[in-house]
Design an enzyme around this catalytic site. Structure first.
Site, PDB file in Angstrom:
ATOM      1  N   GLY A  13       0.826  -1.214   0.000  1.00  0.00           N
ATOM      2  CA  GLY A  13       0.000   0.000   0.000  1.00  0.00           C
ATOM      3  C   GLY A  13       0.851   1.252   0.000  1.00  0.00           C
ATOM      4  O   GLY A  13       0.667   2.152   0.817  1.00  0.00           O
ATOM      5  N   SER A  15       1.174   3.402  -2.572  1.00  0.00           N
ATOM      6  CA  SER A  15       0.816   4.372  -3.613  1.00  0.00           C
ATOM      7  C   SER A  15       0.442   5.719  -3.018  1.00  0.00           C
ATOM      8  O   SER A  15       0.425   6.729  -3.714  1.00  0.00           O
ATOM      9  CB  SER A  15      -0.353   3.846  -4.457  1.00  0.00           C
ATOM     10  OG  SER A  15      -1.478   3.607  -3.637  1.00  0.00           O
ATOM     11  N   GLY A  17      -0.546   7.984   1.106  1.00  0.00           N
ATOM     12  CA  GLY A  17      -0.693   7.955   2.557  1.00  0.00           C
ATOM     13  C   GLY A  17       0.545   7.468   3.294  1.00  0.00           C
ATOM     14  O   GLY A  17       1.689   7.749   2.920  1.00  0.00           O
ATOM     15  N   ASP A  57      -2.321  -7.215  -5.370  1.00  0.00           N
ATOM     16  CA  ASP A  57      -3.577  -7.136  -4.620  1.00  0.00           C
ATOM     17  C   ASP A  57      -3.385  -8.069  -3.433  1.00  0.00           C
ATOM     18  O   ASP A  57      -3.280  -9.295  -3.607  1.00  0.00           O
ATOM     19  CB  ASP A  57      -4.750  -7.594  -5.491  1.00  0.00           C
ATOM     20  CG  ASP A  57      -6.070  -7.556  -4.725  1.00  0.00           C
ATOM     21  OD1 ASP A  57      -6.047  -7.487  -3.477  1.00  0.00           O
ATOM     22  OD2 ASP A  57      -7.126  -7.608  -5.382  1.00  0.00           O
ATOM     23  N   SER A 135      -1.457  -1.643  12.480  1.00  0.00           N
ATOM     24  CA  SER A 135      -2.795  -1.810  13.041  1.00  0.00           C
ATOM     25  C   SER A 135      -3.433  -0.432  13.154  1.00  0.00           C
ATOM     26  O   SER A 135      -3.351   0.384  12.225  1.00  0.00           O
ATOM     27  CB  SER A 135      -2.673  -2.530  14.394  1.00  0.00           C
ATOM     28  OG  SER A 135      -3.916  -2.627  15.019  1.00  0.00           O
ATOM     29  N   TYR A 149     -14.052  -2.181  10.709  1.00  0.00           N
ATOM     30  CA  TYR A 149     -12.633  -1.802  10.766  1.00  0.00           C
ATOM     31  C   TYR A 149     -12.005  -2.312  12.062  1.00  0.00           C
ATOM     32  O   TYR A 149     -10.944  -2.950  12.047  1.00  0.00           O
ATOM     33  CB  TYR A 149     -12.531  -0.278  10.660  1.00  0.00           C
ATOM     34  CG  TYR A 149     -11.128   0.261  10.620  1.00  0.00           C
ATOM     35  CD1 TYR A 149     -10.307   0.047   9.511  1.00  0.00           C
ATOM     36  CD2 TYR A 149     -10.618   1.020  11.670  1.00  0.00           C
ATOM     37  CE1 TYR A 149      -9.024   0.562   9.465  1.00  0.00           C
ATOM     38  CE2 TYR A 149      -9.338   1.538  11.630  1.00  0.00           C
ATOM     39  CZ  TYR A 149      -8.537   1.310  10.531  1.00  0.00           C
ATOM     40  OH  TYR A 149      -7.263   1.821  10.481  1.00  0.00           O
ATOM     41  N   SER A 150     -12.684  -2.033  13.197  1.00  0.00           N
ATOM     42  CA  SER A 150     -12.136  -2.489  14.486  1.00  0.00           C
ATOM     43  C   SER A 150     -12.008  -4.011  14.507  1.00  0.00           C
ATOM     44  O   SER A 150     -10.992  -4.546  14.973  1.00  0.00           O
ATOM     45  CB  SER A 150     -13.015  -2.017  15.648  1.00  0.00           C
ATOM     46  OG  SER A 150     -12.715  -0.679  15.974  1.00  0.00           O
ATOM     47  N   SER A 152     -11.516  -6.027  12.054  1.00  0.00           N
ATOM     48  CA  SER A 152     -10.398  -6.462  11.204  1.00  0.00           C
ATOM     49  C   SER A 152      -9.058  -6.162  11.865  1.00  0.00           C
ATOM     50  O   SER A 152      -8.103  -6.932  11.765  1.00  0.00           O
ATOM     51  CB  SER A 152     -10.468  -5.793   9.830  1.00  0.00           C
ATOM     52  OG  SER A 152     -10.154  -4.413   9.935  1.00  0.00           O
ATOM     53  N   LYS A 153      -8.972  -5.035  12.571  1.00  0.00           N
ATOM     54  CA  LYS A 153      -7.698  -4.668  13.208  1.00  0.00           C
ATOM     55  C   LYS A 153      -7.489  -5.452  14.508  1.00  0.00           C
ATOM     56  O   LYS A 153      -6.357  -5.786  14.840  1.00  0.00           O
ATOM     57  CB  LYS A 153      -7.636  -3.154  13.454  1.00  0.00           C
ATOM     58  CG  LYS A 153      -7.565  -2.310  12.171  1.00  0.00           C
ATOM     59  CD  LYS A 153      -6.251  -2.487  11.415  1.00  0.00           C
ATOM     60  CE  LYS A 153      -6.098  -1.486  10.276  1.00  0.00           C
ATOM     61  NZ  LYS A 153      -4.862  -1.665   9.512  1.00  0.00           N
TER      62      LYS A 153
HETATM   63  N1  LIG Z   1      -4.794   7.364   8.170  1.00  0.00           N
HETATM   64  C1  LIG Z   1      -5.088   7.071   9.424  1.00  0.00           C
HETATM   65  O1  LIG Z   1      -5.605   7.934  10.180  1.00  0.00           O
HETATM   66  C2  LIG Z   1      -4.784   5.714   9.978  1.00  0.00           C
HETATM   67  C3  LIG Z   1      -4.897   5.530  11.349  1.00  0.00           C
HETATM   68  C4  LIG Z   1      -4.619   4.287  11.890  1.00  0.00           C
HETATM   69  C5  LIG Z   1      -4.220   3.250  11.083  1.00  0.00           C
HETATM   70  N2  LIG Z   1      -4.116   3.447   9.733  1.00  0.00           N
HETATM   71  C6  LIG Z   1      -3.703   2.296   8.912  1.00  0.00           C
HETATM   72  O2  LIG Z   1      -2.564   2.643   8.156  1.00  0.00           O
HETATM   73  C7  LIG Z   1      -2.578   1.967   6.910  1.00  0.00           C
HETATM   74  C8  LIG Z   1      -2.458   2.962   5.767  1.00  0.00           C
HETATM   75  O3  LIG Z   1      -3.516   3.905   5.890  1.00  0.00           O
HETATM   76  P1  LIG Z   1      -3.587   5.219   4.986  1.00  0.00           P
HETATM   77  O4  LIG Z   1      -4.444   6.181   5.687  1.00  0.00           O
HETATM   78  O5  LIG Z   1      -2.228   5.620   4.551  1.00  0.00           O
HETATM   79  O6  LIG Z   1      -4.422   4.641   3.767  1.00  0.00           O
HETATM   80  P2  LIG Z   1      -4.600   5.185   2.261  1.00  0.00           P
HETATM   81  O7  LIG Z   1      -3.989   6.523   2.098  1.00  0.00           O
HETATM   82  O8  LIG Z   1      -6.034   5.021   1.983  1.00  0.00           O
HETATM   83  O9  LIG Z   1      -3.754   4.118   1.423  1.00  0.00           O
HETATM   84  C9  LIG Z   1      -4.109   2.765   1.484  1.00  0.00           C
HETATM   85  C10 LIG Z   1      -3.128   1.959   0.681  1.00  0.00           C
HETATM   86  O10 LIG Z   1      -3.536   0.575   0.757  1.00  0.00           O
HETATM   87  C11 LIG Z   1      -3.552   0.044  -0.554  1.00  0.00           C
HETATM   88  N3  LIG Z   1      -4.558  -1.009  -0.679  1.00  0.00           N
HETATM   89  C12 LIG Z   1      -5.855  -0.980  -0.301  1.00  0.00           C
HETATM   90  N4  LIG Z   1      -6.444  -2.165  -0.591  1.00  0.00           N
HETATM   91  C13 LIG Z   1      -5.486  -2.941  -1.150  1.00  0.00           C
HETATM   92  C14 LIG Z   1      -5.446  -4.258  -1.659  1.00  0.00           C
HETATM   93  N5  LIG Z   1      -6.515  -5.059  -1.669  1.00  0.00           N
HETATM   94  N6  LIG Z   1      -4.286  -4.737  -2.161  1.00  0.00           N
HETATM   95  C15 LIG Z   1      -3.192  -3.967  -2.187  1.00  0.00           C
HETATM   96  N7  LIG Z   1      -3.143  -2.698  -1.711  1.00  0.00           N
HETATM   97  C16 LIG Z   1      -4.294  -2.210  -1.217  1.00  0.00           C
HETATM   98  C17 LIG Z   1      -3.815   1.211  -1.477  1.00  0.00           C
HETATM   99  O11 LIG Z   1      -3.191   0.898  -2.715  1.00  0.00           O
HETATM  100  P3  LIG Z   1      -3.911   0.988  -4.163  1.00  0.00           P
HETATM  101  O12 LIG Z   1      -5.255   1.624  -3.975  1.00  0.00           O
HETATM  102  O13 LIG Z   1      -2.967   1.822  -4.954  1.00  0.00           O
HETATM  103  O14 LIG Z   1      -3.957  -0.428  -4.574  1.00  0.00           O
HETATM  104  C18 LIG Z   1      -3.087   2.345  -0.772  1.00  0.00           C
HETATM  105  O15 LIG Z   1      -1.752   2.413  -1.204  1.00  0.00           O
HETATM  106  C19 LIG Z   1      -3.878   1.163   6.874  1.00  0.00           C
HETATM  107  O16 LIG Z   1      -3.640  -0.155   7.292  1.00  0.00           O
HETATM  108  C20 LIG Z   1      -4.763   1.894   7.883  1.00  0.00           C
HETATM  109  O17 LIG Z   1      -5.743   1.072   8.445  1.00  0.00           O
HETATM  110  C21 LIG Z   1      -4.396   4.648   9.161  1.00  0.00           C
END
Ligand SMILES: NC(=O)c1ccc[n+]([C@@H]2O[C@H](COP(=O)([O-])OP(=O)(O)OC[C@H]3O[C@@H](n4cnc5c(N)ncnc54)[C@H](OP(=O)(O)O)[C@@H]3O)[C@@H](O)[C@H]2O)c1
Length: 270
Positions: A13, A15, A17, A57, A135, A149-150, A152-153
């Site tokens: 992931g 691409s 964030g 994926d 997580s 979401y909770s 899954s985490k």
């Molecule tokens: N942002 C927050 O506030 C926050 C807080 C706590 C935890 N997190 C965790 O941190 C992680 C990243 O979050 P983020 O906010 O940076 O998310 P994001 O910006 O939405 O990016 C999510 C990434 O996951 C990839 N992805 C989603 N489904 C996928 C799949 N089936 N196969 C391969 N890649 C997949 C997407 O890639 P493509 O779409 O390019 O395939 C993208 O690169 C996640 O696990 C999230 O639960 C985030």
């Protein structure tokens, strides 16, 4: 090239964030970094300037095997896997489509297992490696209207704890990071709330989305990952985010349950 110089990392992931920021950070620190996306932008695969992006994926075993094989064919080793790719599904548990619930679990938990299974054989041969699973505070608290979401985490947390115990004897260290709100979360999927839930749903989610907009910059995760890698005996779990969000999981364990629930309701105003 010495072993120390050639550290190879795979960040799922990447691409956007957190994953994109972390891949960039590790790349600048000298790692050979491979990032993944379901639809990577076409780039020069031999360019040294940016992390190399692979198509993956994480919910598809064939796609995972294929991408990891490409990495191992090119580099011959893998030192760090960061299971970061994730999906934030929001909705009322009573009515949200089961496919959404399942998609969230498949991405956030099963995906991490599939990618780990693909890299573990090589890490075992090497006698060392790190697997860091991203997580969430939502993996410590059952958040209202974020139950999928909770769930899954929480599942990812249990998986990581078990995997850590199983892989310890092979020199593979499994660690969890629990971020609070981080700016940027695009992979959201929101199911509409039925009429009787609309008021509570929109009040709670307004607080949640505002928190996220004010969240920590994702760039700050890189130093924490390096700190974890530098530890001889890293802990199972590291929190990441503002002080309040870092303290909440501990407060949940310490406070009487009724008090904790009251605080949660006050916080989310419902
Ligand atoms: N942002 C927050 O506030 C926050 C807080 C706590 C935890 N997190 C965790 O941190 C992680 C990243 O979050 P983020 O906010 O940076 O998310 P994001 O910006 O939405 O990016 C999510 C990434 O996951 C990839 N992805 C989603 N489904 C996928 C799949 N089936 N196969 C391969 N890649 C997949 C997407 O890639 P493509 O779409 O390019 O395939 C993208 O690169 C996640 O696990 C999230 O639960 C985030």
């Amino acid at each position: 090239m010495s072993k120390r110089e050639k550290r190879v990392a795979l960040v799922t992931g990447a691409s956007k964030g957190i994953g994109a920021a972390l891949a960039e950070y590790l790349h600048k620190d000298g790692f050979i970094v491979y990032g993944t996306s379901r639809n990577p932008e076409p780039v020069d695969p031999y360019s040294q300037k940016t992390p190399t992006m692979l198509s993956m994926d994480i919910t598809n075993p064939g796609s995972v095997q294929n991408a990891v094989a490409q990495l191992l064919n090119r580099e011959g080793r893998i030192d760090l896997l960061v299971n970061n790719a994730g999906l934030h599904v929001v909705g009322v548990l009573e009515t949200m489509p089961l496919e959404e619930f399942e998609r969230c679990w498949r991405t956030n938990c099963l995906g991490a297992l599939l990618v780990s299974r693909a890299v573990v054989p090589r890490m075992k041969e090497q006698g060392q490696g790190h697997i860091i699973n991203i997580s969430s505070v939502g993996g410590a608290l059952g958040l209202p209207f974020q139950g999928a979401y909770s769930a899954s985490k929480f599942a990812l947390e249990g998986l990581s704890e078990s995997m850590r115990a199983e892989l310890r004897g092979f020199g593979i260290k499994v660690v969890l990071i629990q971020p609070g709100d981080i700016r940027h979360q695009d992979c959201r999927s929101e199911s509409p709330a039925p009429a009787e839930y609309v008021k509570a749903f929109s009040t709670v989610m307004k607080v949640a989305w505002e928190d996220e907009e004010k969240g920590y910059p994702p760039e700050l995760l890189g130093p924490l990952v390096l700190k974890i890698l530098s530890k001889k005996h890293p802990r199972l779990r590291y929190s990441f985010g503002n002080v309040f969000q870092r303290l909440v999981p501990g407060a949940k364990r310490l406070l009487p349950w009724n008090l904790y629930e009251k605080a949660l309701r006050l916080y989310y105003k419902f």
